[in-house]
Motif scaffolding. Structure first.
Motif, PDB file in Angstrom:
ATOM      1  N   GLY A   1       0.833  -1.208   0.000  1.00 62.89           N
ATOM      2  CA  GLY A   1       0.000   0.000   0.000  1.00 62.89           C
ATOM      3  C   GLY A   1       0.863   1.251   0.000  1.00 62.89           C
ATOM      4  O   GLY A   1       1.727   1.416   0.858  1.00 62.89           O
TER       5      GLY A   1
ATOM      6  N   GLY B   1      -0.386   4.434   0.191  1.00 62.03           N
ATOM      7  CA  GLY B   1      -1.070   5.616   0.722  1.00 62.03           C
ATOM      8  C   GLY B   1      -0.064   6.354   1.596  1.00 62.03           C
ATOM      9  O   GLY B   1       1.114   5.974   1.670  1.00 62.03           O
ATOM     10  N   ILE B   2      -0.537   7.370   2.304  1.00 65.66           N
ATOM     11  CA  ILE B   2       0.388   8.152   3.132  1.00 65.66           C
ATOM     12  C   ILE B   2       1.053   7.263   4.188  1.00 65.66           C
ATOM     13  O   ILE B   2       2.236   7.437   4.508  1.00 65.66           O
ATOM     14  N   THR B   3       0.316   6.251   4.694  1.00 62.41           N
ATOM     15  CA  THR B   3       0.888   5.408   5.746  1.00 62.41           C
ATOM     16  C   THR B   3       2.045   4.568   5.208  1.00 62.41           C
ATOM     17  O   THR B   3       3.155   4.601   5.753  1.00 62.41           O
TER      18      THR B   3
ATOM     19  N   VAL C   1       4.605  -2.088  -2.541  1.00 62.81           N
ATOM     20  CA  VAL C   1       3.796  -2.646  -3.631  1.00 62.81           C
ATOM     21  C   VAL C   1       2.417  -1.994  -3.577  1.00 62.81           C
ATOM     22  O   VAL C   1       1.773  -1.985  -2.521  1.00 62.81           O
ATOM     23  N   GLU C   2       1.969  -1.446  -4.691  1.00 63.87           N
ATOM     24  CA  GLU C   2       0.722  -0.666  -4.704  1.00 63.87           C
ATOM     25  C   GLU C   2      -0.135  -1.039  -5.916  1.00 63.87           C
ATOM     26  O   GLU C   2       0.356  -1.085  -7.041  1.00 63.87           O
ATOM     27  N   THR C   3      -1.426  -1.256  -5.657  1.00 61.52           N
ATOM     28  CA  THR C   3      -2.369  -1.599  -6.729  1.00 61.52           C
ATOM     29  C   THR C   3      -2.481  -0.490  -7.778  1.00 61.52           C
ATOM     30  O   THR C   3      -2.464  -0.749  -8.982  1.00 61.52           O
TER      31      THR C   3
ATOM     32  N   GLY D   1      -3.111   6.794  -2.265  1.00 61.20           N
ATOM     33  CA  GLY D   1      -4.333   6.178  -1.739  1.00 61.20           C
ATOM     34  C   GLY D   1      -5.503   7.132  -1.848  1.00 61.20           C
ATOM     35  O   GLY D   1      -5.797   7.640  -2.938  1.00 61.20           O
ATOM     36  N   VAL D   2      -6.150   7.422  -0.709  1.00 57.78           N
ATOM     37  CA  VAL D   2      -7.351   8.272  -0.750  1.00 57.78           C
ATOM     38  C   VAL D   2      -7.011   9.751  -0.929  1.00 57.78           C
ATOM     39  O   VAL D   2      -7.914  10.571  -1.100  1.00 57.78           O
TER      40      VAL D   2
ATOM     41  N   PRO E   1      -9.180  13.785   1.393  1.00 64.80           N
ATOM     42  CA  PRO E   1      -8.864  14.780   2.425  1.00 64.80           C
ATOM     43  C   PRO E   1      -8.512  16.124   1.798  1.00 64.80           C
ATOM     44  O   PRO E   1      -7.993  16.174   0.682  1.00 64.80           O
ATOM     45  N   ASP E   2      -8.823  17.212   2.541  1.00 65.46           N
ATOM     46  CA  ASP E   2      -8.472  18.534   2.015  1.00 65.46           C
ATOM     47  C   ASP E   2      -7.696  19.365   3.025  1.00 65.46           C
ATOM     48  O   ASP E   2      -7.336  20.503   2.721  1.00 65.46           O
ATOM     49  N   ALA E   3      -7.452  18.828   4.246  1.00 59.34           N
ATOM     50  CA  ALA E   3      -6.905  19.705   5.277  1.00 59.34           C
ATOM     51  C   ALA E   3      -5.983  18.954   6.227  1.00 59.34           C
ATOM     52  O   ALA E   3      -6.241  17.798   6.567  1.00 59.34           O
TER      53      ALA E   3
ATOM     54  N   VAL F   1      -0.952  -7.135  -4.033  1.00 64.39           N
ATOM     55  CA  VAL F   1      -0.569  -8.310  -3.255  1.00 64.39           C
ATOM     56  C   VAL F   1      -1.817  -9.166  -3.086  1.00 64.39           C
ATOM     57  O   VAL F   1      -2.878  -8.669  -2.695  1.00 64.39           O
TER      58      VAL F   1
ATOM     59  N   VAL G   1      -7.171   8.424  12.508  1.00 60.85           N
ATOM     60  CA  VAL G   1      -7.626   8.447  11.115  1.00 60.85           C
ATOM     61  C   VAL G   1      -7.044   9.598  10.297  1.00 60.85           C
ATOM     62  O   VAL G   1      -6.930   9.492   9.084  1.00 60.85           O
ATOM     63  N   GLY G   2      -6.696  10.707  10.934  1.00 63.57           N
ATOM     64  CA  GLY G   2      -6.253  11.871  10.165  1.00 63.57           C
ATOM     65  C   GLY G   2      -4.834  11.688   9.630  1.00 63.57           C
ATOM     66  O   GLY G   2      -4.071  10.844  10.126  1.00 63.57           O
ATOM     67  N   ILE G   3      -4.479  12.462   8.625  1.00 56.70           N
ATOM     68  CA  ILE G   3      -3.150  12.342   8.012  1.00 56.70           C
ATOM     69  C   ILE G   3      -2.032  12.572   9.046  1.00 56.70           C
ATOM     70  O   ILE G   3      -1.059  11.811   9.068  1.00 56.70           O
TER      71      ILE G   3
HETATM   72  C1  FAD Z   1     -13.266  11.336   1.998  1.00 56.79           C
HETATM   73  C2  FAD Z   1     -12.176  11.448   3.018  1.00 56.79           C
HETATM   74  C3  FAD Z   1     -11.864  12.688   3.573  1.00 56.79           C
HETATM   75  C4  FAD Z   1     -10.843  12.785   4.507  1.00 56.79           C
HETATM   76  N1  FAD Z   1     -10.499  14.020   4.991  1.00 56.79           N
HETATM   77  C5  FAD Z   1      -9.401  14.160   5.755  1.00 56.79           C
HETATM   78  C6  FAD Z   1      -8.871  15.447   6.041  1.00 56.79           C
HETATM   79  O1  FAD Z   1      -9.379  16.471   5.580  1.00 56.79           O
HETATM   80  N2  FAD Z   1      -7.752  15.518   6.820  1.00 56.79           N
HETATM   81  C7  FAD Z   1      -7.125  14.395   7.292  1.00 56.79           C
HETATM   82  O2  FAD Z   1      -6.110  14.528   7.997  1.00 56.79           O
HETATM   83  N3  FAD Z   1      -7.579  13.156   6.999  1.00 56.79           N
HETATM   84  C8  FAD Z   1      -8.686  13.015   6.228  1.00 56.79           C
HETATM   85  N4  FAD Z   1      -9.119  11.766   5.866  1.00 56.79           N
HETATM   86  C9  FAD Z   1      -8.408  10.585   6.385  1.00 56.79           C
HETATM   87  C10 FAD Z   1      -7.078  10.342   5.675  1.00 56.79           C
HETATM   88  O3  FAD Z   1      -7.121  10.814   4.362  1.00 56.79           O
HETATM   89  C11 FAD Z   1      -6.777   8.849   5.640  1.00 56.79           C
HETATM   90  O4  FAD Z   1      -6.869   8.286   6.942  1.00 56.79           O
HETATM   91  C12 FAD Z   1      -5.380   8.535   5.141  1.00 56.79           C
HETATM   92  O5  FAD Z   1      -5.081   9.236   3.947  1.00 56.79           O
HETATM   93  C13 FAD Z   1      -5.293   7.027   4.929  1.00 56.79           C
HETATM   94  O6  FAD Z   1      -4.027   6.706   4.434  1.00 56.79           O
HETATM   95  P1  FAD Z   1      -3.550   5.197   4.369  1.00 56.79           P
HETATM   96  O7  FAD Z   1      -2.257   5.191   3.669  1.00 56.79           O
HETATM   97  O8  FAD Z   1      -3.589   4.598   5.728  1.00 56.79           O
HETATM   98  O9  FAD Z   1      -4.673   4.429   3.541  1.00 56.79           O
HETATM   99  P2  FAD Z   1      -5.117   4.551   1.930  1.00 56.79           P
HETATM  100  O10 FAD Z   1      -4.956   5.962   1.554  1.00 56.79           O
HETATM  101  O11 FAD Z   1      -6.413   3.900   1.922  1.00 56.79           O
HETATM  102  O12 FAD Z   1      -4.005   3.705   1.231  1.00 56.79           O
HETATM  103  C14 FAD Z   1      -4.051   2.305   1.140  1.00 56.79           C
HETATM  104  C15 FAD Z   1      -3.390   1.906  -0.169  1.00 56.79           C
HETATM  105  O13 FAD Z   1      -3.349   0.485  -0.248  1.00 56.79           O
HETATM  106  C16 FAD Z   1      -3.533   0.128  -1.615  1.00 56.79           C
HETATM  107  N5  FAD Z   1      -3.932  -1.280  -1.672  1.00 56.79           N
HETATM  108  C17 FAD Z   1      -5.112  -1.820  -1.268  1.00 56.79           C
HETATM  109  N6  FAD Z   1      -5.085  -3.162  -1.454  1.00 56.79           N
HETATM  110  C18 FAD Z   1      -3.866  -3.471  -1.959  1.00 56.79           C
HETATM  111  C19 FAD Z   1      -3.228  -4.698  -2.335  1.00 56.79           C
HETATM  112  N7  FAD Z   1      -3.839  -5.882  -2.214  1.00 56.79           N
HETATM  113  N8  FAD Z   1      -1.963  -4.649  -2.835  1.00 56.79           N
HETATM  114  C20 FAD Z   1      -1.307  -3.461  -2.962  1.00 56.79           C
HETATM  115  N9  FAD Z   1      -1.870  -2.269  -2.616  1.00 56.79           N
HETATM  116  C21 FAD Z   1      -3.127  -2.277  -2.106  1.00 56.79           C
HETATM  117  C22 FAD Z   1      -4.609   1.097  -2.074  1.00 56.79           C
HETATM  118  O14 FAD Z   1      -4.643   1.186  -3.489  1.00 56.79           O
HETATM  119  C23 FAD Z   1      -4.157   2.383  -1.402  1.00 56.79           C
HETATM  120  O15 FAD Z   1      -3.302   3.141  -2.226  1.00 56.79           O
HETATM  121  C24 FAD Z   1     -10.139  11.625   4.925  1.00 56.79           C
HETATM  122  C25 FAD Z   1     -10.465  10.379   4.378  1.00 56.79           C
HETATM  123  C26 FAD Z   1     -11.456  10.283   3.419  1.00 56.79           C
HETATM  124  C27 FAD Z   1     -11.757   8.943   2.807  1.00 56.79           C
END
Ligand code: FAD
Length: 457
Positions: free
Chosen positions: A9, A11-13, A33-35, A41-42, A57-59, A246, A437-439
């Motif tokens: 994944g 995403g930011i994490t 590894v990323e799909t 991500g989001v 997310p916007d903030a 994956v 949950v936040g960034i």
């Molecule tokens: C609509 C919305 C608004 C938000 N607003 C805010 C905000 O304003 N401020 C804030 O701080 N936070 C906000 N958040 C929360 C924040 O954006 C998220 O918690 C954070 O970005 C999640 O990051 P992540 O990397 O954990 O997960 P994700 O961003 O979900 O990343 C997971 C990644 O895993 C990949 N993946 C999935 N399955 C597989 C696989 N089998 N193999 C390889 N890759 C895979 C996906 O494609 C994705 O890229 C918001 C969230 C949403 C949904």
């Protein structure tokens, strides 16, 4: 020999975990590894008419410094931007009212409560009396709703505080855990004697972004996706594999883990970090850590959607000078709206109003069981009523986020302890379903996980 780490994944994490591991003094080979074909991500923008708008997310919450610190580290500090309009509004039976000054929706003063016309006088009086109530000393977790109603009464909880707090998680306050979602509330009651005392206590001073005044939130010029893009650039192409999912995680005896992708790769790894949505992580763990997988499945995630609207020229001045509004549960087919052209003003908007509305959330998913056009038209009608907009938007887009909002139910922290205990050495789970949950929390938690990976903890 250096340790082989696969992060699933980007995403930011996942990106931050990889970045922190590679910046540590311990030798590691890291592969993310990323799909998708792109990082983030989001965190992503969509094109609506001639504008690129935030679809997720916007903030960035300035009070939690970890994401801003990462922006500084990656050379993005010059592009951090403060908010334009900062006021929050609440839609009440009397129309839009400003949220009284305070913290987490709790008014800081009795006067603020007494003057707030969004609820009946009896509800205001009940909430004003809150500091006189005996404090609860128990350290047992409870729902946010139970704590708020006990302290502030039903009226103020439902009319004022619930819409603001529920909005942060797209959740239901009667299911959300105080300890996991808003531990400040329990601390304020236990240690300061009342919620009002906590709302009055001086918050950690907000950091300023270099470009302007101190505001509660900040963003990055050009969009928040620039943060994952900068991380991906710092990691370099050799560390990232896009367009690859994956599909299986296995292990033979005590040998390395085997990470299988849909492209036929079979990657050996001494450590695997699953930075995927929790439902995906649970599926991937089914064979190597079935107990952990079962426990992770207990964490639910709500679905939401974001409706984006660009109105014709001359409409921005019709919006109030506020960042947006939230509504009571079920009052409208939307739960909240951001007045993007007020909160994040940009030259490209000209005199146009740009608004995004939130649809769905825990217990409100039925709002999403409709075609996109239906959702857009009911969101548009709701905005027209609230903002008294008499013209139709010129452009609109709907972005759905299925299962994207993790819900921290009562007992969430105990569940996390059990999940950690059920994971064999070398396997780690990360992401919004677990610790914030936040960034900013994602960035902080990713740093902690990277630390555990390199220390083989
Ligand atoms: C609509 C919305 C608004 C938000 N607003 C805010 C905000 O304003 N401020 C804030 O701080 N936070 C906000 N958040 C929360 C924040 O954006 C998220 O918690 C954070 O970005 C999640 O990051 P992540 O990397 O954990 O997960 P994700 O961003 O979900 O990343 C997971 C990644 O895993 C990949 N993946 C999935 N399955 C597989 C696989 N089998 N193999 C390889 N890759 C895979 C996906 O494609 C994705 O890229 C918001 C969230 C949403 C949904």
């Amino acid at each position: 020999m250096s340790r082989r780490v696969v992060v699933v994944g980007a995403g930011i994490t996942g990106l931050t975990v990889a970045y922190r591991i590679l910046r540590s003094p311990y030798a590691s080979e890291v592969l993310v590894v990323e799909t998708d074909r792109e990082p983030g991500g989001v965190i992503r923008t969509v094109r609506v008419g001639d504008l690129d708008l935030e679809a997720g997310p916007d903030a960035l919450l300035v009070r939690k410094p970890w994401a801003l610190d990462l922006c500084y580290e990656l050379g993005l500090e010059g592009d951090l931007m403060p908010q334009g309009a900062t006021a929050s509004q609440l839609l009440t039976p009397r129309g839009l009212l400003p949220v009284p000054p305070g913290r987490l929706g709790i008014p800081a003063s009795a006067t603020g409560l007494a003057r707030w016309k969004g609820m009946p006088v009896t509800a205001r009086l009940r909430a004003i009396a809150e500091p006189l109530l005996p404090r609860r000393h128990s350290e047992r977790d409870s729902s946010v709703g139970a704590l708020l109603r006990r302290r502030l009464g039903r009226g103020a909880t439902d009319a004022l505080v619930a819409p603001l707090l529920a909005g942060i998680y797209a959740g239901d306050i009667d299911r959300l855990s105080v300890d996991a979602a808003f531990p400040e509330l329990a601390y304020w009651e236990r240690e300061l004697g009342s919620l009002r005392a906590g709302a009055r206590a001086k918050a950690v001073p907000a950091r300023r972004v270099p470009a302007g005044p101190a505001t509660p939130f900040a963003t990055i010029r050009g969009g928040l996706h620039r943060l994952p893009a900068a991380l991906a650039e710092a990691l370099g192409p050799g560390t990232l594999r896009f367009g690859s999912s994956v599909v299986k995680l296995g292990r033979e005896g005590r040998g390395p883990y085997r990470v299988a992708t849909d492209g036929g790769d079979d990657l050996p790894a001494d450590a695997v970090v699953l930075a995927t949505p929790s439902s995906v992580s649970a599926d991937l763990l089914a064979e190597v850590a079935p107990k952990a997988a079962e426990l992770i499945r207990e964490i639910s995630a709500a679905s939401t959607a974001i409706a984006l609207f660009v109105y014709p020229k001359g409409t921005n001045r019709r919006l109030p000078e506020a960042a947006g509004f939230v509504t009571r549960r079920g009052a409208l087919p939307i739960t909240a709206a951001t007045a993007v052209s007020k909160k994040w003003p940009r030259q490209a908007f000209g005199s146009r109003a740009v608004i995004r509305a939130f649809v769905g959330g825990a217990g409100l998913e039925h709002e999403l069981d409709r075609p996109d056009d239906d959702i857009l038209s009911s969101a548009r009608e709701a905005l027209a009523r609230v903002y008294r907009l008499t013209v139709e938007p010129e452009h609109a887009a709907l972005v759905r986020w299925p299962g994207s909002m993790p819900q921290y139910a009562v007992g969430h922290l105990d569940l996390l302890g059990a999940i950690d205990a059920a994971l064999p050495p070398g396997l780690y789970v990360a992401g919004g379903a677990f610790r914030g949950v936040g960034i900013p929390d994602r960035v902080r938690d990713a740093g902690a996980i990277a630390d555990r990976v390199v220390r083989q903890d």
